[in-house]
Design a protein around this motif. Structure first.
Motif, PDB file in Angstrom:
ATOM      1  N   ASN A 155     -22.876 -12.460 -15.058  1.00 36.23           N
ATOM      2  CA  ASN A 155     -22.232 -13.749 -15.309  1.00 36.23           C
ATOM      3  C   ASN A 155     -20.709 -13.640 -15.200  1.00 36.23           C
ATOM      4  O   ASN A 155     -20.035 -14.574 -14.791  1.00 36.23           O
ATOM      5  N   ASP A 156     -20.196 -12.502 -15.613  1.00 37.87           N
ATOM      6  CA  ASP A 156     -18.801 -12.133 -15.395  1.00 37.87           C
ATOM      7  C   ASP A 156     -18.751 -10.629 -15.599  1.00 37.87           C
ATOM      8  O   ASP A 156     -19.797  -9.973 -15.652  1.00 37.87           O
ATOM      9  N   ASP A 157     -17.560 -10.056 -15.724  1.00 42.03           N
ATOM     10  CA  ASP A 157     -17.496  -8.600 -15.818  1.00 42.03           C
ATOM     11  C   ASP A 157     -17.860  -8.057 -17.195  1.00 42.03           C
ATOM     12  O   ASP A 157     -17.860  -6.846 -17.410  1.00 42.03           O
ATOM     13  N   LYS A 158     -18.230  -8.968 -18.144  1.00 45.62           N
ATOM     14  CA  LYS A 158     -18.585  -8.512 -19.482  1.00 45.62           C
ATOM     15  C   LYS A 158     -19.937  -9.012 -19.972  1.00 45.62           C
ATOM     16  O   LYS A 158     -20.374  -8.649 -21.061  1.00 45.62           O
ATOM     17  N   HIS A 159     -20.595  -9.855 -19.191  1.00 42.62           N
ATOM     18  CA  HIS A 159     -21.886 -10.406 -19.609  1.00 42.62           C
ATOM     19  C   HIS A 159     -22.911 -10.213 -18.490  1.00 42.62           C
ATOM     20  O   HIS A 159     -22.734 -10.723 -17.385  1.00 42.62           O
ATOM     21  N   PHE A 160     -23.979  -9.482 -18.821  1.00 35.36           N
ATOM     22  CA  PHE A 160     -24.990  -9.139 -17.835  1.00 35.36           C
ATOM     23  C   PHE A 160     -26.373  -9.582 -18.329  1.00 35.36           C
ATOM     24  O   PHE A 160     -26.665  -9.491 -19.520  1.00 35.36           O
ATOM     25  N   GLU A 161     -27.196 -10.057 -17.411  1.00 35.83           N
ATOM     26  CA  GLU A 161     -28.581 -10.373 -17.725  1.00 35.83           C
ATOM     27  C   GLU A 161     -29.468  -9.278 -17.141  1.00 35.83           C
ATOM     28  O   GLU A 161     -29.231  -8.806 -16.033  1.00 35.83           O
ATOM     29  N   VAL A 162     -30.484  -8.889 -17.901  1.00 32.78           N
ATOM     30  CA  VAL A 162     -31.333  -7.794 -17.444  1.00 32.78           C
ATOM     31  C   VAL A 162     -32.812  -8.161 -17.578  1.00 32.78           C
ATOM     32  O   VAL A 162     -33.204  -8.947 -18.436  1.00 32.78           O
ATOM     33  N   SER A 163     -33.607  -7.594 -16.685  1.00 35.36           N
ATOM     34  CA  SER A 163     -35.060  -7.682 -16.792  1.00 35.36           C
ATOM     35  C   SER A 163     -35.578  -6.338 -17.284  1.00 35.36           C
ATOM     36  O   SER A 163     -34.898  -5.317 -17.181  1.00 35.36           O
ATOM     37  N   VAL A 164     -36.777  -6.356 -17.825  1.00 37.68           N
ATOM     38  CA  VAL A 164     -37.318  -5.168 -18.474  1.00 37.68           C
ATOM     39  C   VAL A 164     -38.724  -4.889 -17.967  1.00 37.68           C
ATOM     40  O   VAL A 164     -39.502  -5.800 -17.698  1.00 37.68           O
ATOM     41  N   GLU A 165     -39.024  -3.607 -17.832  1.00 34.05           N
ATOM     42  CA  GLU A 165     -40.401  -3.209 -17.559  1.00 34.05           C
ATOM     43  C   GLU A 165     -40.695  -1.943 -18.348  1.00 34.05           C
ATOM     44  O   GLU A 165     -39.788  -1.266 -18.831  1.00 34.05           O
ATOM     45  N   GLY A 205     -17.058  -3.926 -24.935  1.00 36.31           N
ATOM     46  CA  GLY A 205     -16.935  -5.370 -24.850  1.00 36.31           C
ATOM     47  C   GLY A 205     -17.918  -6.022 -23.915  1.00 36.31           C
ATOM     48  O   GLY A 205     -17.934  -7.240 -23.752  1.00 36.31           O
ATOM     49  N   ARG A 206     -18.791  -5.237 -23.292  1.00 36.71           N
ATOM     50  CA  ARG A 206     -19.792  -5.780 -22.374  1.00 36.71           C
ATOM     51  C   ARG A 206     -21.108  -5.983 -23.109  1.00 36.71           C
ATOM     52  O   ARG A 206     -21.488  -5.191 -23.970  1.00 36.71           O
ATOM     53  N   LYS A 207     -21.815  -7.030 -22.764  1.00 41.74           N
ATOM     54  CA  LYS A 207     -23.069  -7.360 -23.425  1.00 41.74           C
ATOM     55  C   LYS A 207     -24.184  -7.426 -22.381  1.00 41.74           C
ATOM     56  O   LYS A 207     -24.066  -8.100 -21.364  1.00 41.74           O
ATOM     57  N   TYR A 208     -25.280  -6.726 -22.661  1.00 45.55           N
ATOM     58  CA  TYR A 208     -26.449  -6.706 -21.778  1.00 45.55           C
ATOM     59  C   TYR A 208     -27.579  -7.452 -22.480  1.00 45.55           C
ATOM     60  O   TYR A 208     -28.105  -6.997 -23.491  1.00 45.55           O
ATOM     61  N   VAL A 209     -27.957  -8.619 -21.954  1.00 38.77           N
ATOM     62  CA  VAL A 209     -28.920  -9.508 -22.612  1.00 38.77           C
ATOM     63  C   VAL A 209     -30.249  -9.498 -21.855  1.00 38.77           C
ATOM     64  O   VAL A 209     -30.290  -9.654 -20.629  1.00 38.77           O
ATOM     65  N   PHE A 210     -31.316  -9.342 -22.614  1.00 40.54           N
ATOM     66  CA  PHE A 210     -32.675  -9.298 -22.069  1.00 40.54           C
ATOM     67  C   PHE A 210     -33.145 -10.715 -21.749  1.00 40.54           C
ATOM     68  O   PHE A 210     -33.278 -11.542 -22.641  1.00 40.54           O
ATOM     69  N   THR A 211     -33.403 -11.023 -20.473  1.00 44.02           N
ATOM     70  CA  THR A 211     -33.769 -12.387 -20.083  1.00 44.02           C
ATOM     71  C   THR A 211     -35.095 -12.493 -19.338  1.00 44.02           C
ATOM     72  O   THR A 211     -35.606 -13.597 -19.173  1.00 44.02           O
TER      73      THR A 211
END
Length: 202
Positions: free
Chosen positions: A52-62, A84-90
């Motif tokens: 989403n930007d250099d500090k917010h990431f969306e991730v998939s999981v397996e 300061g970066r956030k990895y969110v499970f989506t």
């Protein structure tokens, strides 16, 4: 060499953190090692799907190779915070936890908006799954072959139940569907018990 290092890191993480029980967001304090947009989280393999930007990431999981030995999988919305970066499970990938024979319970957090096909295919010990109200679709074959599943609540947010979603769920007796607008795909409940009761759909 980088690939070998990544594999070693996965092994190191999986021996330290189990995907069993609640796992709070992990503040690494430094960097996580990302290779080809993938990184380990306990027994799970995460893939960055969106920046989403250099500090917010969306991730998939397996499921990782050790997840097959876990009885309960609970994944928090925020997997990592680092620098300061956030990895969110989506999202859950296709076949994310397919054919895990010991898996009995899964809790999916509200941050997840997508679950792939065959996500829990043939998890023949799965008895309980909590689906968050951010999910809009039960994907094709999502719980096909989950022979121990006996009841399920489908939140109001779900408007589509895919084909063969519950096919061969031999012990399924009760489903509560909170959305009156939900559509059902072909053989959604194929080979389920004759006494299966679907509540709340009107």
């Amino acid at each position: 060499m980088k690939k070998l290092l990544f594999i070693l890191l996965i092994v190191m993480f999986t021996t330290q953190i189990k995907a069993q029980g609640t796992m709070p967001p992990v503040d690494m304090g430094g960097s996580i090692y990302v290779y080809n947009d993938q990184f380990p989280y306990g027994d799970l393999l995460c893939t960055i799907t969106k920046r989403n930007d250099d500090k917010h990431f969306e991730v998939s999981v397996e499921g990782g190779y050790m997840a097959k030995y876990d009885d309960i999988i609970i994944i928090d919305s925020v997997l990592y915070t680092t620098k300061g970066r956030k990895y969110v499970f989506t999202a859950l990938n296709d076949r994310a936890f397919a054919e895990l024979p010991r898996l009995v319970s899964v809790i999916i957090p509200n941050s997840v908006t997508s679950i792939g096909t065959h996500a829990f295919y043939n998890c023949n010990s799965l008895k309980k799954i909590i689906i968050s109200d951010s999910i809009t679709s039960i994907s094709d074959y999502m719980l096909c072959g989950c022979v121990a599943l006996d009841s399920l609540t489908i939140p109001k947010s779900v408007v589509n139940i895919g084909k063969c979603a519950f096919y061969n769920c031999f012990d399924l007796k009760k489903i509560t569907v909170y959305s009156k607008y939900a559509s059902f795909g072909k053989n959604s409940f194929g080979n389920c018990p004759e006494e299966l009761v679907v509540h709340g759909y009107a």
